[in-house]
Each structure stands twice: as structure tokens, then as C-alpha cells.
Design an enzyme around this catalytic site. Structure first.
Site, short mmCIF file in Angstrom:
data_model
loop_
_atom_site.label_atom_id
_atom_site.label_comp_id
_atom_site.label_asym_id
_atom_site.label_seq_id
_atom_site.Cartn_x
_atom_site.Cartn_y
_atom_site.Cartn_z
N ASP A 144 -94.50 33.82 -38.78
CA ASP A 144 -93.81 35.05 -38.58
C ASP A 144 -94.93 36.02 -38.36
O ASP A 144 -96.00 36.08 -38.66
CB ASP A 144 -93.17 35.32 -40.12
CG ASP A 144 -92.29 36.68 -39.79
OD1 ASP A 144 -91.86 37.04 -39.02
OD2 ASP A 144 -91.95 37.40 -40.95
N ASP A 177 -85.52 39.74 -35.79
CA ASP A 177 -84.58 40.49 -36.62
C ASP A 177 -83.31 41.45 -36.19
O ASP A 177 -83.55 42.27 -35.93
CB ASP A 177 -85.49 41.47 -37.60
CG ASP A 177 -86.44 41.04 -38.28
OD1 ASP A 177 -86.55 39.72 -38.53
OD2 ASP A 177 -87.55 41.69 -38.76
N GLU A 229 -96.86 38.73 -33.62
CA GLU A 229 -96.93 39.35 -32.12
C GLU A 229 -98.54 39.74 -31.90
O GLU A 229 -98.79 39.79 -30.83
CB GLU A 229 -95.97 40.66 -32.30
CG GLU A 229 -94.58 40.23 -32.41
CD GLU A 229 -93.99 39.65 -33.73
OE1 GLU A 229 -94.55 40.03 -34.74
OE2 GLU A 229 -93.37 38.91 -33.70
#
Ligand code: MIG
Length: 769
Positions: free
Chosen positions: A408, A482, A411
Site C-alpha cells: 500500500d 479507495d 505511489e
């Protein structure tokens, strides 16, 4: 006419076209793949493509008109004296034509002064080039009849025409709408169908880039990048399927997953606060007779959000707990965050600092931003040594029995503003910067997890990643980040997953029920139904929103949820067969209808149906309150899986679908493998298999292996060819026998019979009983 083209040279399959003050390189990779390259001062390496994909391919270069013509059996490229490139298929149909005029940016009523103030407030002012000196654009002519697909996880609809998208991996907690140009992934492959002729373009550049797909103009579409070499591939093929297969040939295919990955998975940010809480969830599944394969552990299992820790004040004995769950048939999937806590007493941080493994500020010190653990640093994952280090530590999880790694925030996300452009990362061993390496941070992190899991367990790694680049599919599955408990997000799930599939990511999923905001019984039910064949079949929710476990809404939601979970397990062997096929043909399992029939203009904009392989069509309800819907049935004859009614193709029908019904259509004359009604997918070989005939005659190839490790790569697998002819004669042939645990019994269910065949060890055949 004046021409700047001065000549060309060719060597092997590389053609260098010389112009007065530049040169263009063309690489013939295969008859249907040509790479176009122009060095713009950056080192030439790819994260998407491993190794040299060049196949020996005959081609011809001839002088033509005002330039040259390069021709393979499938593609013709004309390069003119102005460096413009036009690409045609074998029959001379135009596929990709350079646009000869200049762009005409849309009027916005904004002068430079306003642009500055509006931009300063944080609004997107739509200027692509923020003064970047190495910026470039590639502009192609657009036809009136031209549709577009691909681009990975972007928002919006199946057909990308009329929209613009950005490639800069971003953590987007805001509502994902079609106005949001970028999400978590950078997958710059674009497919077009121009006047019925399919093609693809893959831009292999990791710098921030952008696609305008006929938003600015009906006359052209364009790609732009702030920096990097000009490096793109023309993908040809006689069908969209061939074009997609060419893309996955280049960037790689999703490897065969462990079979239990296809089971149901339950998650919520909050379960992992204690072993007791996780146990409660497992107990709920047992109590309510619900199948379950995996529970995901979000960030709370860690000690102070430190990667590679497991808080023993919350878990009395993590290893014993994972084993306890394992005995109950449930695997645990821990999350791992990109940011490493800055803490002088934390061994991972200390080791990374000592060995110089983190990205640095230009002043030479490890760059610090903030994520969950507070101050955090970012591993420089593109360096092999850093990946090996990270991979070695993955053993911490596998020693405890964890089933995989969920990556997670890669990015990478950061809470104290974005990482500045000049943060020093490496491109392999070469010193580079955040501008170049941002979009492959998640790719390299996922790759490290893959390597670590494989080395530690010898099993097929189960990796999930939020951020990705083209090619990440070789190492990891993905989810779409999300989303929210909104009907618009259920609607978006189908085109988003379909486009991810076309973009190489055959193993993907959305958070079922929606991650943020409060779901409803109806939305949760419809989301589960719509996801019945989605490879990554996971319900996940954010801490703080209402519970969305299958039992949270009582009846009838619970019973409907149970019914569909059980149905999913029936289809697991079919899905597993589809993944085997995908490794061979490079096509996704979940498919937009257009992939199976690119010549049917009616399927080019269908956002609310999908196919699974080429025989199952799914038409879920994705609208609040609806209990019936229109279904477009493409070519072929179809059997309604629920009612057994038969329909011809190329028609629009209305089907009833009350809350407990998912419209599914099976192509007539299909054999479906039909899994057992298990609660968990076992590590033990299946002893029986059932095949169901829908229609009157059909044949089917079924794949079997141990569903766990890499032995299949050494021939340890079986292939069964099952056929039922017009006279109802059944044949079962073991066309490949490399895996010892053949089925003891095979059942063939047709109409109202069920016929048993037993395996005869001596003759290695199946005998009708
Ligand atoms: O900023 O780990 O997308 O699935 O539950 C939130 C907590 C960080 C974002 C992920 C989400 C996960 C959450 N994470």
C-alpha cells in the site's frame, strides 16, 4: 517537395532513419510490433519489458514518395521528410497517422494572470507543460469512427474517447469521478479501433505523461510527456485480441496464481487491531456458513506502523495465531507500507541508513516525509540491492505463515506534500530523480515482494499492489484503491476492471461494498453479484464506516450473500482454467464485450456487462432500485443460466433481476467445469470433477495442477479434453498427463443425467460406469 530525410541504414531488425539534424530508430520486434524510438538524452532502459522480445522477422525498407516505407507482413510504416509517421495494416487501412497541423488548445477564458491565481489555489488549470524544457507531444489524427480502450485503472467509462488522463501515480482519497484524470497506476497502453480496424500504442516512458483522447479536438488525439525519450510501440494484429496479446507479449502476462487466490476474501481496516478481532470475523464466517479463503490484515497489526513488525501486545503469539487460522482453512494477508518509519531504534531503518538504501535529498541525507508511522523514508526500490534487501525481509512474514503481501501507499503517498522532483532515486545503478522514478516506485516494490515470497516459500507469490506501471502484472495483482460506497463506483468497477484487463492486469478487483462511506444492504448485494467473476474477490472497508461483513445487514442480505459466495466456488475451476488460458494467449479473464467481437459496433460502449473468457456473459444490476434491466446479447446463441431460457444473439432483451438474482448467460453448447461446494480451497488435490453441458454438444479443455507451486513449469500438470457429440457420445481424454493426482472420478452432467467415469490407472483412461 523538400525533405529533411537524408537516408537510412538498417542492421538486423533495426532501421535508423537519418534527417538533417536528427534521427529516428525503428525496431522490428515481430511482424505485428514495431518500436519507434528517438533519443532525447535519457538512458534507454525499460521497466515494463524484460529482455529482448525481438523475433526474427522478415521486413523490407523501400524509398517512397518523400520518405521511406518499412513493411512487415502485417504493418506498413511510412516515414516522410518531416519525420511524420503513418501506419497501415496489411490491407492498407490506416491505423495511426501523424497529425500534420498544430494543436488548438480549447478556449478557457483564462489569461496568464488568472491562470496563475487559479492554479495557486490548487485548481487544475490544464496546462500540460509547466515550463519543462524536455517536454514533447505525439499527435495523431482522429477519425469520426474511432473508439479507445486501455490506459489501466483510469476513471470513467469503457471507451476513453472524449476524455483526458494523466499518468502520475497518485493516492486519491477523494471521490473517483470521470473528471479525475489520474489514479494510482501508470499503464500507458492505448487501444484504438479506427474505422473498424484495431491497433495499439504503448508509450514506454516513466516520466509524468498525459493522454488527450479527442477531448481537445475531434481532429486529433495526443500523448505528451514532461521528459524522457520518445519511445513507443505500434501494436498491430488482425483483431483486438491479437493486439492485446501483443501488448502482453511485450510487457508480460499474469503468472498462474495459487488456486485459493480465487476464493472469497474479507477485509476491513480495523480487523487487525487484535487476534481476538480477527478470530471474531473468522467465527462469523463459520457461524453463518459462508465460504472464506483469506482475511486481510491492515496496518494495525504492526508495532507503531513499522514494516516487518507484528505487535505482540495485540497478538499473543502471531505465528500460533496464523497457524490456528490455517487449520480453519483461512489464510492471512498482511499489508506492507512503502514508508519506513524514521526511528533510530528500529532495525529496518537503521540497516537501510547504514547501507544507504533510501531516497535522498540533494544534500545527501535520507529524504524524510510523513506517512502512517510519522516521519518516514522511502526505499530506493529500482536498485537491485535494495530490492534484494527488502525481499530478504519478506521472510519475516512467511516465517509467521502469512499467505502473501499487500503493498500500500506505494505511489508513493506522502502526507507532508508531494516528494519534490529532485529527490535522488536511482534508475538501476544510475543516479536519477523522483521525476523519472516516481511512476515505477510501486512496480519495483511489488517486484521485491514477489522475489521475497518466491525465495522464501517456493510457492506462486500472492502480491497485491495499489501503485503499478506497465509490466507490474508479472509480479502482482492489483486493486483499484479507495473507492466509495456509491452506486457510481459500482458502475465504474466494470469498465475500470475491463480496461485494467486489456492493459495486462488480468488479476484485479475493486473493494466490494465500497471502501469509504457507508454502504447499504442493496449496494453491498449488487456489488457482490457484479463481482462474481472478478478475479480479486475481496470485500474491504475503511475504519469508521458501517460494517459490511455479509451478516451486517441481517436477512435477506445474509442469505443472498451466502448464495453468491457458494456460486463463486462452483466457478473457481472455470476461472482457474481461464488463468491457464491467459498465460498462453495473453488475454484477460474478465473482458469487455468489445474484446471478443471488435467488429460489432453495438458492443463498443457497453459499460454494464462483461464476459468471462468467451462463454460467460454477466449483466449485473448496477442501479439503485432496479429489478430488471436491458441486456445486449452479442453474436451466438445464449442460455440464461438462471431460467434456462434460450436466446439468439445480436439482440437486446429485458431480464428480471430482483435483489437475489444476477443475470448470467452461457454461450449455448458449452461445457463448464463445476467446482465443489467447499468452504475453503484446499491445498490437497481434488479427487472428483464435474463438467456440466449447457446445450446439446460441446467440447472443453480443462487444466489441472497442484494450484500452489512452480512444478507446473516442469510439466507437472494435466489437460483433459472433454467432448460430447450430437449423439451424446462422451469422450474424456487425458491429453497431457504430468501431474500424478488425476481425478478419480469425473461426472458429466447433461440435461437430466449425471454420468460417472472412473479413472483406470492401468490404461490411464476414464471408463464410463
Ligand atoms: O491512507 O491502510 O487504499 O485499502 O485500508 C489509508 C489503511 C491507507 C489505503 C488503502 C486502504 C487501506 C488504508 N490505506
Amino acid at each position: 517537395m523538400s525533405s529533411k530525410l537524408t537516408g537510412y541504414e538498417s542492421q538486423d531488425q533495426q532501421v535508423t532513419v537519418n534527417f538533417v539534424d536528427s534521427k529516428l530508430e525503428l525496431f522490428v520486434i515481430t511482424p505485428t510490433i514495431v518500436r519507434i524510438f528517438k533519443n532525447r538524452g535519457r538512458s534507454d532502459n525499460s521497466y515494463a519489458i524484460d529482455g529482448d522480445k525481438t523475433q526474427k522477422t522478415p521486413y523490407e525498407v523501400i524509398k517512397a514518395d518523400n520518405g521511406i516505407k518499412l513493411q512487415t507482413d502485417n504493418l506498413t510504416l511510412k516515414i516522410d521528410g518531416d519525420e511524420k509517421i503513418d501506419v497501415y495494416d496489411a490491407k492498407g487501412n490506416p491505423l495511426v497517422l501523424d497529425y500534420r497541423q498544430s494543436r488548438e488548445p480549447l478556449p478557457t477564458d483564462m489569461d496568464a494572470e488568472h491562470r496563475k491565481t487559479v492554479g495557486a489555489e490548487g485548481h487544475d488549470v490544464g496546462d500540460l507543460n509547466h515550463g519543462e524544457s524536455n517536454y514533447y507531444e505525439v499527435i495523431k489524427a482522429l477519425s469520426a469512427d474511432e473508439q479507445f480502450y486501455g490506459l489501466g485503472d483510469k476513471t470513467g467509462f469503457l471507451n476513453k474517447r472524449g476524455y483526458e488522463y494523466g499518468n502520475w501515480n497518485s493516492d486519491v482519497p477523494q471521490v473517483h469521478t470521470e473528471a479525475m484524470t489520474k489514479l494510482y497506476k501508470t499503464i500507458p497502453v492505448l487501444y484504438g479501433i479506427k474505422n473498424n480496424h484495431p491497433y495499439g500504442l504503448f508509450f514506454d516512458n516513466t516520466y509524468k505523461s498525459h493522454f488527450d483522447i479527442g477531448k481537445e479536438s475531434d481532429a486529433y488525439y495526443f500523448y505528451s510527456a514532461v521528459d524522457g525519450n520518445l519511445d513507443y510501440y505500434i501494436l498491430g494484429g488482425d483483431s483486438l485480441q491479437e493486439v492485446v496479446a501483443n501488448y502482453t507479449y511485450l510487457t508480460g502476462r499474469v503468472p498462474l496464481p495459487q488456486k485459493w487466490l480465487l476464493g472469497y476474501q474479507q477485509s476491513r481496516w480495523g480487523y487487525s487491531v487484535s487476534d481476538q478481532r480477527v478470530r471474531e470475523i473468522a467465527d462469523g464466517f463459520a457461524k453463518y456458513d459462508l465460504p472464506l479463503d483469506v482475511i486481510h490484515l491492515d496496518i494495525d497489526y504492526m508495532t507503531g506502523y513499522r514494516d516487518f513488525t507484528w505487535d505482540e501486545s495485540k497478538y499473543a503469539d502471531p505465528k500460533a495465531f496464523v497457524a490456528e487460522m490455517g487449520r480453519r482453512g483461512i489464510r492471512l494477508m498482511p499489508i506492507l507500507d512503502a514508508g519506513v518509519k524514521k526511528d533510530d531504534d528500529y532495525d529496518i531503518y537503521k540497516e537501510g541508513i547504514e547501507k544507504d538504501y533510501f531516497a535522498k535529498s540533494p544534500d545527501g541525507r535520507a529524504y524524510v516525509n510523513q506517512v502512517w508511522p510519522g516521519d518516514a523514508v522511502f526505499p530506493d526500490f529500482a536498485r537491485k540491492e535494495v530490492r534484494d534487501w527488502w525481499a530478504k525481509h519478506i521472510k519475516f512474514y512467511t516465517d509467521l505463515g502469512a499467505c502473501g503481501i499487500w503493498n500500500d501507499m506505494n505511489e508513493p503517498a506522502s502526507f507532508k506534500g508531494p516528494l519534490p522532483d529532485d529527490i535522488v532515486f536511482h534508475n538501476g545503478e544510475e543516479v536519477s530523480d523522483h521525476r523519472r522514478m516516481h511512476n515505477v516506485f510501486g512496480h519495483n516494490m511489488a517486484r521485491a515482494a514477489y522475489d521475497g515470497l518466491k525465495a522464501a516459500t517456493g510457492k506462486r507469490p500472492y502480491v497485491i499492489t495499489r501503485a503499478a506501471y506497465s509490466g507490474t502484472q508479472k509480479y502482482s495483482t492489483v486493486w483499484t484503491g479507495d473507492n466509495q460506497s456509491l452506486w457510481s463506483h459500482l458502475q465504474m468497477a466494470i469498465p475500470q476492471l475491463s480496461n485494467l484487463g486489456l492493459s495486462g492486469f488480468a488479476f484485479a478487483g475493486t473493494d466490494i461494498g465500497g471502501f469509504q462511506a457507508n454502504t447499504t444492504a442493496e449496494l453491498l448485494t449488487r456489488w457482490l453479484e457484479a463481482s462474481l467473476f472478478v478475479p480479486l474477490f475481496r470485500n474491504h472497508a475503511q475504519m469508521g464506516v458501517r460494517y459490511q461483513e455479509p451478516w451486517s445487514f441481517g436477512e435477506p442480505t445474509l442469505s443472498i450473500y451466502r448464495k453468491f459466495l457458494k456460486l463463486r466456488y462452483r466457478f473457481v475451476p472455470y476461472l482457474y482454467d481461464q488463468f491457464y488460458q491467459e498465460t498462453q494467449n495473453g488475454l484477460p479473464v474478465m473482458r469487455p464485450l468489445v474484446l471478443n467481437d471488435d467488429q460489432d459496433p453495438k458492443v463498443r460502449n457497453i459499460n454494464d456487462e462483461y464476459m468471462v473468457g468467451d462463454t460467460i456473459l454477466v449483466a449485473p444490476i448496477v442501479e439503485q432500485g432496479a429489478d430488471k434491466r436491458l441486456v445486449y446479447l452479442p453474436a451466438g446463441d445464449w442460455i440464461d443460466f438462471n431460467s434456462q431460457a434460450e436466446y439468439g444473439g445480436h439482440t437486446m432483451i429485458i431480464v428480471d433481476a430482483p435483489i437475489d438474482t444476477l443475470p448470467i448467460f452461457i454461450k449455448k453448447n458449452t461445457i463448464l467445469p463445476w467446482g465443489q461446494a467447499v468452504k475453503h480451497i484446499s491445498d490437497q488435490p481434488d479427487r472428483f470433477m464435474t463438467f456440466r453441458l449447457l446445450g446439446s454438444q460441446a467440447s472443453y479443455d480443462h487444466y489441472q495442477d497442484d494450484g500452489l507451486d512452480f512444478n507446473y513449469q516442469h510439466g507437472e500438470y494435466n489437460l483433459y479434453h472433454v467432448a460430447i457429440d450430437a449423439n451424446q457420445q462422451i469422450t474424456i481424454n487425458l491429453t497431457k498427463h504430468g501431474y500424478p493426482a488425476t481425478y478419480e472420478k469425473i461426472f458429466i452432467e447433461s440435461n437430466h443425467d449425471c454420468i460417472e467415469f472412473d479413472f483406470d490407472q492401468q490404461n490411464q483412461t476414464y471408463i464410463r460406469q
